[in-house]
Design a protein around this motif. Structure first.
Motif, PDB file in Angstrom:
ATOM      1  N   ARG A 187     -12.745   0.750  -6.759  1.00  0.00           N
ATOM      2  CA  ARG A 187     -13.153   0.832  -8.168  1.00  0.00           C
ATOM      3  C   ARG A 187     -14.244  -0.194  -8.510  1.00  0.00           C
ATOM      4  N   LEU A 188     -15.275  -0.209  -7.658  1.00  0.00           N
ATOM      5  CA  LEU A 188     -16.444  -1.070  -7.865  1.00  0.00           C
ATOM      6  C   LEU A 188     -16.082  -2.551  -7.940  1.00  0.00           C
ATOM      7  N   PHE A 189     -14.956  -2.912  -7.268  1.00  0.00           N
ATOM      8  CA  PHE A 189     -14.502  -4.307  -7.257  1.00  0.00           C
ATOM      9  C   PHE A 189     -14.377  -4.878  -8.670  1.00  0.00           C
ATOM     10  N   ASN A 190     -13.946  -4.003  -9.603  1.00  0.00           N
ATOM     11  CA  ASN A 190     -13.723  -4.427 -10.996  1.00  0.00           C
ATOM     12  C   ASN A 190     -15.010  -4.925 -11.662  1.00  0.00           C
ATOM     13  N   LYS A 191     -16.107  -4.313 -11.293  1.00  0.00           N
ATOM     14  CA  LYS A 191     -17.418  -4.730 -11.800  1.00  0.00           C
ATOM     15  C   LYS A 191     -17.482  -4.734 -13.323  1.00  0.00           C
ATOM     16  N   TYR A 192     -16.832  -3.746 -13.941  1.00  0.00           N
ATOM     17  CA  TYR A 192     -16.885  -3.628 -15.395  1.00  0.00           C
ATOM     18  C   TYR A 192     -15.627  -4.173 -16.071  1.00  0.00           C
ATOM     19  N   GLU A 193     -14.893  -4.990 -15.327  1.00  0.00           N
ATOM     20  CA  GLU A 193     -13.755  -5.760 -15.852  1.00  0.00           C
ATOM     21  C   GLU A 193     -12.688  -4.881 -16.509  1.00  0.00           C
ATOM     22  N   TRP A 194     -12.293  -3.817 -15.811  1.00  0.00           N
ATOM     23  CA  TRP A 194     -11.164  -3.032 -16.282  1.00  0.00           C
ATOM     24  C   TRP A 194      -9.882  -3.861 -16.223  1.00  0.00           C
ATOM     25  N   LEU A 195      -9.821  -4.762 -15.240  1.00  0.00           N
ATOM     26  CA  LEU A 195      -8.659  -5.639 -15.094  1.00  0.00           C
ATOM     27  C   LEU A 195      -9.030  -7.054 -15.534  1.00  0.00           C
ATOM     28  N   PRO A 196      -8.104  -7.770 -16.160  1.00  0.00           N
ATOM     29  CA  PRO A 196      -8.394  -9.142 -16.608  1.00  0.00           C
ATOM     30  C   PRO A 196      -8.272 -10.144 -15.462  1.00  0.00           C
ATOM     31  N   LYS A 243      -4.830  16.313  16.323  1.00  0.00           N
ATOM     32  CA  LYS A 243      -3.667  16.208  17.194  1.00  0.00           C
ATOM     33  C   LYS A 243      -3.895  15.294  18.383  1.00  0.00           C
ATOM     34  N   SER A 244      -5.151  14.896  18.601  1.00  0.00           N
ATOM     35  CA  SER A 244      -5.465  13.972  19.694  1.00  0.00           C
ATOM     36  C   SER A 244      -5.094  12.528  19.343  1.00  0.00           C
ATOM     37  N   PHE A 245      -4.562  12.309  18.122  1.00  0.00           N
ATOM     38  CA  PHE A 245      -4.114  10.984  17.699  1.00  0.00           C
ATOM     39  C   PHE A 245      -2.606  10.980  17.485  1.00  0.00           C
ATOM     40  N   LEU A 246      -1.975   9.883  17.869  1.00  0.00           N
ATOM     41  CA  LEU A 246      -0.581   9.643  17.551  1.00  0.00           C
ATOM     42  C   LEU A 246      -0.526   8.695  16.357  1.00  0.00           C
ATOM     43  N   VAL A 247       0.167   9.119  15.299  1.00  0.00           N
ATOM     44  CA  VAL A 247       0.324   8.266  14.122  1.00  0.00           C
ATOM     45  C   VAL A 247       1.542   7.379  14.344  1.00  0.00           C
ATOM     46  N   LYS A 248       1.324   6.077  14.466  1.00  0.00           N
ATOM     47  CA  LYS A 248       2.403   5.158  14.826  1.00  0.00           C
ATOM     48  C   LYS A 248       2.948   4.383  13.627  1.00  0.00           C
ATOM     49  N   GLU A 249       2.198   4.361  12.537  1.00  0.00           N
ATOM     50  CA  GLU A 249       2.642   3.650  11.339  1.00  0.00           C
ATOM     51  C   GLU A 249       1.756   4.067  10.168  1.00  0.00           C
ATOM     52  N   PHE A 250       2.348   4.123   8.976  1.00  0.00           N
ATOM     53  CA  PHE A 250       1.569   4.436   7.773  1.00  0.00           C
ATOM     54  C   PHE A 250       2.132   3.657   6.603  1.00  0.00           C
ATOM     55  N   ILE A 251       1.239   3.013   5.840  1.00  0.00           N
ATOM     56  CA  ILE A 251       1.649   2.191   4.703  1.00  0.00           C
ATOM     57  C   ILE A 251       0.787   2.541   3.491  1.00  0.00           C
ATOM     58  N   THR A 252       1.421   2.718   2.347  1.00  0.00           N
ATOM     59  CA  THR A 252       0.724   2.730   1.068  1.00  0.00           C
ATOM     60  C   THR A 252       1.156   1.464   0.341  1.00  0.00           C
ATOM     61  N   ASP A 253       0.251   0.530   0.176  1.00  0.00           N
ATOM     62  CA  ASP A 253       0.618  -0.774  -0.385  1.00  0.00           C
ATOM     63  C   ASP A 253       0.479  -0.760  -1.901  1.00  0.00           C
ATOM     64  N   ASN A 254       1.565  -0.336  -2.586  1.00  0.00           N
ATOM     65  CA  ASN A 254       1.498  -0.260  -4.051  1.00  0.00           C
ATOM     66  C   ASN A 254       1.820  -1.580  -4.734  1.00  0.00           C
ATOM     67  N   GLN A 255       1.856  -2.662  -3.940  1.00  0.00           N
ATOM     68  CA  GLN A 255       1.951  -3.996  -4.529  1.00  0.00           C
ATOM     69  C   GLN A 255       0.566  -4.585  -4.792  1.00  0.00           C
ATOM     70  N   VAL A 256      -0.457  -3.958  -4.211  1.00  0.00           N
ATOM     71  CA  VAL A 256      -1.838  -4.420  -4.380  1.00  0.00           C
ATOM     72  C   VAL A 256      -2.423  -3.723  -5.602  1.00  0.00           C
ATOM     73  N   LYS A 257      -2.402  -4.403  -6.732  1.00  0.00           N
ATOM     74  CA  LYS A 257      -2.850  -3.799  -7.991  1.00  0.00           C
ATOM     75  C   LYS A 257      -4.192  -4.391  -8.402  1.00  0.00           C
ATOM     76  N   LEU A 258      -5.202  -4.129  -7.556  1.00  0.00           N
ATOM     77  CA  LEU A 258      -6.548  -4.655  -7.779  1.00  0.00           C
ATOM     78  C   LEU A 258      -7.542  -3.552  -8.113  1.00  0.00           C
ATOM     79  N   SER A 259      -7.038  -2.323  -8.212  1.00  0.00           N
ATOM     80  CA  SER A 259      -7.847  -1.150  -8.518  1.00  0.00           C
ATOM     81  C   SER A 259      -6.915  -0.152  -9.184  1.00  0.00           C
ATOM     82  N   ASP A 260      -7.431   1.013  -9.563  1.00  0.00           N
ATOM     83  CA  ASP A 260      -6.539   2.065 -10.042  1.00  0.00           C
ATOM     84  C   ASP A 260      -5.949   2.854  -8.877  1.00  0.00           C
TER      85      ASP A 260
END
Length: 347
Positions: free
Chosen positions: A108-117, A314-331
């Motif tokens: 989100r443009l690294f908060n360029k327009y200060e959506w987050l305080p 299919k030529s890739f094995l997925v060994k781990e997947f994370i959605t880090d919803n503790q990182v609230k630095l964007s929408d």
């Protein structure tokens, strides 16, 4: 007694309407949005439909009533949709030397327009990236910022638009990039970029996508009147038609590529949509392979919106997947996956 019977009939009528809408939502991923753009909005509501059907099933089952069969059949027929909505068991396979990490994040443009305080968003995002230390990093809504530290990536593909305020997408890699490119969308500032990345003797084509936004506010407490609701539905319908065209462009592009492919980024649509089905094709959804919970990737209050994805062949094995919803630095929340190329002799 008659009052209870009347209430029961009214509740079951609502149950039947819900079942009909749910069946319709099951069909819509197989129909192009341009045919039924308004109805396609129902795919966004499918998670809610599934949860309500589960509630009806439980209510009728506790009363030992045969009415439970309606929602039971609906849920049974939608079992593949349920697996896209929620995954019960997280998968984490043993770490091996050939594993590599892919991270995708709409910043989100690294908060360029200060959506987050928070004036430290660029620096804080840099810290998150350093903590996960991905080998391949895909950033949507990227803009150059002097406080963003990405020194561990000697190779990159950065595609920017605009004059004074530049924005776009970027792919950063620890592995050598031997070719780069971009897919431009008609009548849109969104696009797809790609990089051909050399990992030992293998060439991997990595796409970073940012499809047309439907521009729904993350604040559901905003007051909606009838005219505003109609405007939002019309805007969503138009965005879905554009996304259909965009999904067909990327599918045509990657079908012509013989390299092993990874597609990640912000699709701005649910896993129950035509666009998801079209782009994913025969590829694996990394969340379905190794994620857990709802995989919510967009910070929409009280609703598990998963609109950021990593698809791999299919030529890739997925060994781990994370959605880090503790990182609230964007929408959006960052999504991270650990992959391994499968030895061709082991396929």
């Amino acid at each position: 007694m008659e009052r209870e019977s009347l209430i029961s009939r009214i509740v079951f009528f609502c149950n039947k309407v819900l079942a009909l809408l749910t069946f319709l939502a099951y069909i819509l991923p197989f129909l192009a949005p341009k045919l039924f753009p308004f109805l396609s909005v129902l795919t966004l509501l499918l998670p809610l439909f599934l949860l309500l059907n589960a509630a009806f099933f439980i209510v009728w089952a506790l009363q030992l009533k045969r009415k439970m069969l309606l929602s039971g059949i609906v849920l049974l027929l939608g079992i593949t949709f349920i697996s896209k909505l929620y995954r019960f068991n997280e998968t984490t396979l043993e770490l091996e030397p050939d594993d590599f990490i892919v991270m995708s994040y709409n910043v989100r443009l690294f908060n360029k327009y200060e959506w987050l305080p928070n004036k430290k968003v660029p620096s804080d995002i840099s810290d998150v990236i350093q903590d996960y230390n991905p080998d391949i990093l895909c950033l949507q809504e990227y803009t150059p910022d002097e406080d963003v530290r990405l020194r561990n990536y000697p190779y990159k593909n950065v595609q920017l638009e605009g004059n004074k305020n530049k924005y776009g997408q970027a792919i950063f890699s620890k592995f050598e990039i031997i070719n780069t490119g971009k897919i431009t969308f008609p009548n849109s500032s969104n696009n797809i970029i790609f990089a051909d990345i050399l990992k030992k003797n293998d060439t991997i084509r990595v796409y970073s996508m940012h499809l047309q936004s439907i521009k729904i506010s993350t604040d559901i407490h905003e007051k909606l009147n009838e005219s505003k609701s109609k405007f939002i539905f019309k805007r969503i319908s138009e965005a879905f038609k554009q996304q259909q065209q965009q999904s067909e462009l990327i599918k045509t592009h990657y079908d012509s590529c013989s390299y092993a492919k990874i597609i990640c980024g912000d699709m701005n649509n649910s896993a129950f949509s035509y666009v998801y089905r079209n782009i994913k094709g025969e590829m694996k959804d990394a969340f379905q392979e190794a994620g857990s919970g709802f995989g919510k990737s967009y910070n929409f209050k009280y609703y598990p919106a998963r609109i950021d994805y990593v698809f791999v062949e299919k030529s890739f094995l997925v060994k781990e997947f994370i959605t880090d919803n503790q990182v609230k630095l964007s929408d959006h929340f960052p999504v991270i996956t650990r992959l391994k190329m499968i030895d061709k002799t082991q396929k």
